[in-house]
Scaffold this motif. Structure first.
Motif, PDB file in Angstrom:
ATOM      1  N   VAL A 127      -7.976  13.318   0.631  1.00  0.00           N
ATOM      2  CA  VAL A 127      -7.253  14.560   0.348  1.00  0.00           C
ATOM      3  C   VAL A 127      -5.759  14.289   0.193  1.00  0.00           C
ATOM      4  CG1 VAL A 127      -8.951  16.069   1.434  1.00  0.00           C
ATOM      5  CG2 VAL A 127      -7.129  15.080   2.843  1.00  0.00           C
ATOM      6  N   GLY A 128      -5.408  13.034  -0.115  1.00  0.00           N
ATOM      7  CA  GLY A 128      -4.010  12.675  -0.360  1.00  0.00           C
ATOM      8  C   GLY A 128      -3.158  12.583   0.881  1.00  0.00           C
ATOM      9  N   LYS A 129      -3.788  12.485   2.055  1.00  0.00           N
ATOM     10  CA  LYS A 129      -3.051  12.444   3.315  1.00  0.00           C
ATOM     11  C   LYS A 129      -3.414  11.200   4.131  1.00  0.00           C
ATOM     12  CE  LYS A 129      -0.560  16.235   3.299  1.00  0.00           C
ATOM     13  NZ  LYS A 129       0.908  16.206   3.487  1.00  0.00           N
ATOM     14  N   GLY A 130      -3.705  10.119   3.445  1.00  0.00           N
ATOM     15  CA  GLY A 130      -4.111   8.908   4.136  1.00  0.00           C
ATOM     16  C   GLY A 130      -2.957   8.199   4.825  1.00  0.00           C
ATOM     17  N   ALA A 131      -3.328   7.229   5.651  1.00  0.00           N
ATOM     18  CA  ALA A 131      -2.358   6.344   6.298  1.00  0.00           C
ATOM     19  C   ALA A 131      -2.929   4.937   6.196  1.00  0.00           C
ATOM     20  CB  ALA A 131      -2.141   6.738   7.755  1.00  0.00           C
ATOM     21  N   SER A 132      -2.190   4.038   5.539  1.00  0.00           N
ATOM     22  CA  SER A 132      -2.702   2.696   5.269  1.00  0.00           C
ATOM     23  C   SER A 132      -1.766   1.630   5.826  1.00  0.00           C
ATOM     24  CB  SER A 132      -2.866   2.470   3.756  1.00  0.00           C
ATOM     25  OG  SER A 132      -3.772   3.385   3.197  1.00  0.00           O
ATOM     26  N   GLY A 133      -2.358   0.616   6.449  1.00  0.00           N
ATOM     27  CA  GLY A 133      -1.616  -0.570   6.853  1.00  0.00           C
ATOM     28  C   GLY A 133      -1.852  -1.657   5.813  1.00  0.00           C
ATOM     29  N   ILE A 134      -0.802  -2.373   5.434  1.00  0.00           N
ATOM     30  CA  ILE A 134      -0.873  -3.359   4.361  1.00  0.00           C
ATOM     31  C   ILE A 134      -0.363  -4.697   4.863  1.00  0.00           C
ATOM     32  CG2 ILE A 134      -0.004  -3.967   2.060  1.00  0.00           C
ATOM     33  CD1 ILE A 134       0.454  -0.934   1.635  1.00  0.00           C
ATOM     34  N   ALA A 135      -1.151  -5.762   4.628  1.00  0.00           N
ATOM     35  CA  ALA A 135      -0.740  -7.109   5.039  1.00  0.00           C
ATOM     36  C   ALA A 135      -0.967  -8.081   3.896  1.00  0.00           C
ATOM     37  CB  ALA A 135      -1.515  -7.548   6.282  1.00  0.00           C
ATOM     38  N   GLY A 136      -0.027  -8.979   3.700  1.00  0.00           N
ATOM     39  CA  GLY A 136      -0.124  -9.926   2.602  1.00  0.00           C
ATOM     40  C   GLY A 136      -0.505 -11.319   3.056  1.00  0.00           C
ATOM     41  N   GLY A 137      -1.132 -12.074   2.156  1.00  0.00           N
ATOM     42  CA  GLY A 137      -1.511 -13.445   2.429  1.00  0.00           C
ATOM     43  C   GLY A 137      -0.395 -14.426   2.107  1.00  0.00           C
ATOM     44  N   ARG A 138      -0.743 -15.709   2.114  1.00  0.00           N
ATOM     45  CA  ARG A 138       0.262 -16.767   1.934  1.00  0.00           C
ATOM     46  C   ARG A 138       0.961 -16.703   0.587  1.00  0.00           C
ATOM     47  NH1 ARG A 138      -2.976 -22.083   2.562  1.00  0.00           N
ATOM     48  NH2 ARG A 138      -4.539 -20.764   1.524  1.00  0.00           N
ATOM     49  N   HIS A 139       0.256 -16.236  -0.421  1.00  0.00           N
ATOM     50  CA  HIS A 139       0.803 -16.251  -1.775  1.00  0.00           C
ATOM     51  C   HIS A 139       1.262 -14.869  -2.246  1.00  0.00           C
ATOM     52  CE1 HIS A 139      -0.892 -20.226  -1.732  1.00  0.00           C
ATOM     53  NE2 HIS A 139      -2.104 -19.738  -1.539  1.00  0.00           N
ATOM     54  N   ALA A 140       1.211 -13.911  -1.349  1.00  0.00           N
ATOM     55  CA  ALA A 140       1.646 -12.547  -1.693  1.00  0.00           C
ATOM     56  C   ALA A 140       3.152 -12.440  -1.451  1.00  0.00           C
ATOM     57  CB  ALA A 140       0.900 -11.516  -0.864  1.00  0.00           C
ATOM     58  N   GLU A 141       3.905 -12.287  -2.529  1.00  0.00           N
ATOM     59  CA  GLU A 141       5.348 -12.153  -2.426  1.00  0.00           C
ATOM     60  C   GLU A 141       5.713 -10.700  -2.116  1.00  0.00           C
ATOM     61  OE1 GLU A 141       6.867 -13.576  -6.115  1.00  0.00           O
ATOM     62  OE2 GLU A 141       6.048 -15.615  -5.838  1.00  0.00           O
ATOM     63  N   ASP A 142       6.983 -10.486  -1.811  1.00  0.00           N
ATOM     64  CA  ASP A 142       7.414  -9.130  -1.467  1.00  0.00           C
ATOM     65  C   ASP A 142       7.154  -8.165  -2.617  1.00  0.00           C
ATOM     66  OD1 ASP A 142       8.901  -7.286   0.386  1.00  0.00           O
ATOM     67  OD2 ASP A 142      10.218  -7.147  -1.361  1.00  0.00           O
ATOM     68  N   SER A 143       7.316  -8.630  -3.853  1.00  0.00           N
ATOM     69  CA  SER A 143       7.065  -7.754  -5.002  1.00  0.00           C
ATOM     70  C   SER A 143       5.598  -7.333  -5.054  1.00  0.00           C
ATOM     71  CB  SER A 143       7.454  -8.469  -6.302  1.00  0.00           C
ATOM     72  OG  SER A 143       6.701  -9.656  -6.480  1.00  0.00           O
ATOM     73  N   HIS A 144       4.689  -8.247  -4.653  1.00  0.00           N
ATOM     74  CA  HIS A 144       3.265  -7.905  -4.629  1.00  0.00           C
ATOM     75  C   HIS A 144       2.993  -6.845  -3.555  1.00  0.00           C
ATOM     76  CE1 HIS A 144       2.756 -12.268  -6.145  1.00  0.00           C
ATOM     77  NE2 HIS A 144       2.761 -11.440  -7.173  1.00  0.00           N
ATOM     78  N   LEU A 145       3.582  -7.054  -2.374  1.00  0.00           N
ATOM     79  CA  LEU A 145       3.378  -6.104  -1.277  1.00  0.00           C
ATOM     80  C   LEU A 145       3.946  -4.729  -1.629  1.00  0.00           C
ATOM     81  CD1 LEU A 145       4.193  -8.361   1.789  1.00  0.00           C
ATOM     82  CD2 LEU A 145       1.989  -7.334   1.253  1.00  0.00           C
ATOM     83  N   GLN A 146       5.121  -4.727  -2.241  1.00  0.00           N
ATOM     84  CA  GLN A 146       5.732  -3.451  -2.617  1.00  0.00           C
ATOM     85  C   GLN A 146       4.896  -2.746  -3.685  1.00  0.00           C
ATOM     86  OE1 GLN A 146       8.186  -1.928  -1.075  1.00  0.00           O
ATOM     87  NE2 GLN A 146       8.478  -3.657   0.314  1.00  0.00           N
ATOM     88  N   GLY A 147       4.296  -3.539  -4.576  1.00  0.00           N
ATOM     89  CA  GLY A 147       3.432  -2.954  -5.598  1.00  0.00           C
ATOM     90  C   GLY A 147       2.206  -2.302  -4.994  1.00  0.00           C
ATOM     91  N   VAL A 148       1.594  -2.975  -4.014  1.00  0.00           N
ATOM     92  CA  VAL A 148       0.422  -2.405  -3.345  1.00  0.00           C
ATOM     93  C   VAL A 148       0.825  -1.193  -2.514  1.00  0.00           C
ATOM     94  CG1 VAL A 148      -1.413  -2.839  -1.671  1.00  0.00           C
ATOM     95  CG2 VAL A 148      -0.786  -4.615  -3.323  1.00  0.00           C
ATOM     96  N   LYS A 149       1.979  -1.272  -1.874  1.00  0.00           N
ATOM     97  CA  LYS A 149       2.476  -0.135  -1.094  1.00  0.00           C
ATOM     98  C   LYS A 149       2.637   1.095  -1.990  1.00  0.00           C
ATOM     99  CE  LYS A 149       6.198   1.088   2.168  1.00  0.00           C
ATOM    100  NZ  LYS A 149       6.809   2.253   1.519  1.00  0.00           N
ATOM    101  N   LYS A 150       3.234   0.884  -3.149  1.00  0.00           N
ATOM    102  CA  LYS A 150       3.405   1.990  -4.097  1.00  0.00           C
ATOM    103  C   LYS A 150       2.054   2.527  -4.548  1.00  0.00           C
ATOM    104  CE  LYS A 150       5.674   3.193  -8.462  1.00  0.00           C
ATOM    105  NZ  LYS A 150       6.499   2.692  -9.585  1.00  0.00           N
ATOM    106  N   LEU A 151       1.101   1.621  -4.748  1.00  0.00           N
ATOM    107  CA  LEU A 151      -0.249   2.022  -5.150  1.00  0.00           C
ATOM    108  C   LEU A 151      -0.882   2.907  -4.092  1.00  0.00           C
ATOM    109  CD1 LEU A 151      -2.443   1.339  -7.400  1.00  0.00           C
ATOM    110  CD2 LEU A 151      -3.301  -0.346  -5.773  1.00  0.00           C
ATOM    111  N   MET A 152      -0.805   2.475  -2.836  1.00  0.00           N
ATOM    112  CA  MET A 152      -1.444   3.217  -1.754  1.00  0.00           C
ATOM    113  C   MET A 152      -0.700   4.507  -1.431  1.00  0.00           C
ATOM    114  SD  MET A 152      -4.098   1.476  -1.284  1.00  0.00           S
ATOM    115  CE  MET A 152      -4.708   2.607  -0.029  1.00  0.00           C
ATOM    116  N   GLU A 153       0.583   4.576  -1.733  1.00  0.00           N
ATOM    117  CA  GLU A 153       1.333   5.800  -1.466  1.00  0.00           C
ATOM    118  C   GLU A 153       0.878   6.949  -2.358  1.00  0.00           C
ATOM    119  OE1 GLU A 153       5.570   4.208   0.384  1.00  0.00           O
ATOM    120  OE2 GLU A 153       5.368   4.434  -1.798  1.00  0.00           O
ATOM    121  N   ASN A 154       0.100   6.638  -3.380  1.00  0.00           N
ATOM    122  CA  ASN A 154      -0.509   7.695  -4.184  1.00  0.00           C
ATOM    123  C   ASN A 154      -1.598   8.432  -3.410  1.00  0.00           C
ATOM    124  OD1 ASN A 154       0.775   7.454  -6.873  1.00  0.00           O
ATOM    125  ND2 ASN A 154      -0.093   5.409  -6.848  1.00  0.00           N
ATOM    126  N   THR A 155      -2.028   7.864  -2.277  1.00  0.00           N
ATOM    127  CA  THR A 155      -3.074   8.501  -1.467  1.00  0.00           C
ATOM    128  C   THR A 155      -2.579   8.891  -0.075  1.00  0.00           C
ATOM    129  OG1 THR A 155      -3.895   6.392  -0.568  1.00  0.00           O
ATOM    130  CG2 THR A 155      -4.830   7.133  -2.652  1.00  0.00           C
TER     131      THR A 155
END
Length: 279
Positions: A127-155
């Motif tokens: 219902v667009g009110k989620g709460a997500s924790g995001i963790a990156g692996g060894r090859h996930a750069e900050d730009s990748h994490l920020q991209g996923v964060k932006k993706l999940m902020e849609n929910t």
């Protein structure tokens, strides 16, 4: 234009589809893979996305590839899409929302250097009110994490954490909705026992929970917003009805019960993670 692949068209997959399209992603650039034809047709008609039964089609040239299947299927899916991901011209970020499947395991199934991000969502994202924790692996750069964060902020809301903290995230937000559903259920039952008709007790309990959550959420959006402790203090008059109620909750071990419940949840999350490693 960002291209998003989603493998798994269940509730979480659909919540992501709905969220990213609402966030401005062209539905034609969202490819969802699901083995069930009726489900594919449903998602195609409802959102206008590309729907397929081929996971590699969802993975092809995806900027973000979300693995939204059951934990015991993740390994099979990763083997299916590994070559496609490594052959993409795009720097595909593989995102898993499967509980208990470690980043290390996922990295071991993919080509060296593939950025992997693990997400622990919760059901209010439906219902667009989620709460997500995001963790990156060894090859996930900050730009990748920020991209996923932006993706999940849609929910809903999304926070970047360390992978070792995802078990605690599971205890707070991943399983958290069930705690609040139980509290509302208990309030409703108590209202009935105190003489209210069940529909009245339920509507009052649900509306109270929703309104209280909205007041708390304002604290996250405003620098001078009130936190939970402050809000509780403001509605608790000395010697009044609310003071009597909260005192009874404290005397009956509310805080201890919540801590033990969340500790059990965290421990079970760790246990499931270990089982997935062994598998």
């Amino acid at each position: 234009m960002t291209r998003i692949g989603i493998i798994g068209g269940g509730n979480i997959g659909e919540a992501l589809i709905s969220g990213v399209i609402s966030g401005g992603v062209d539905a034609k650039h969202v490819v969802v893979s699901d083995p069930a034809q009726p489900r594919r047709e449903e998602l195609r008609e409802r959102y206008g996305v590309v729907a397929t039964d081929d996971a590699t089609e969802a993975a092809e040239e995806a900027d973000f590839l979300v693995i939204a299947v059951k934990p015991d299927v993740v390994g099979v899916v990763l083997k299916d899409i590994a070559d496609t991901v490594s052959g993409n011209s795009a720097d595909t970020v593989v995102v898993s929302v499967a509980a208990g499947v470690s980043i290390g395991f996922m990295e071991s199934q993919l080509a060296a250097g593939t950025p992997v991000v693990r997400v622990m969502p919760n059901t209010p994202m439906l219902v667009g009110k989620g709460a997500s924790g995001i963790a990156g692996g060894r090859h996930a750069e900050d730009s990748h994490l920020q991209g996923v964060k932006k993706l999940m902020e849609n929910t809903g809301r999304a926070l970047i954490v360390k992978e070792k903290d995802l078990d605690a995230v599971t205890a707070v937000s991943g399983s958290g909705p069930a705690y609040f559903f139980l509290v509302v259920e208990a309030m409703t039952d108590a209202g009935v026992q105190l003489g209210l008709p069940r529909p009245v007790a339920e509507e009052l309990a649900v509306s109270t929970a929703a309104g209280s959550a909205a007041m708390l959420e304002r604290n996250l959006d405003e620098d001078d917003g009130d936190d939970a402790n402050t809000l509780r203090t403001k509605v608790t008059s000395p010697g009044g009805t609310t003071a009597a109620a909260t005192r009874a909750l404290e005397e009956n071990g509310l805080r201890k019960a919540f801590f033990q419940a969340m500790q059990a949840c965290r421990d079970r999350s760790v246990e499931l993670g270990q089982q997935n490693k062994e598998d």
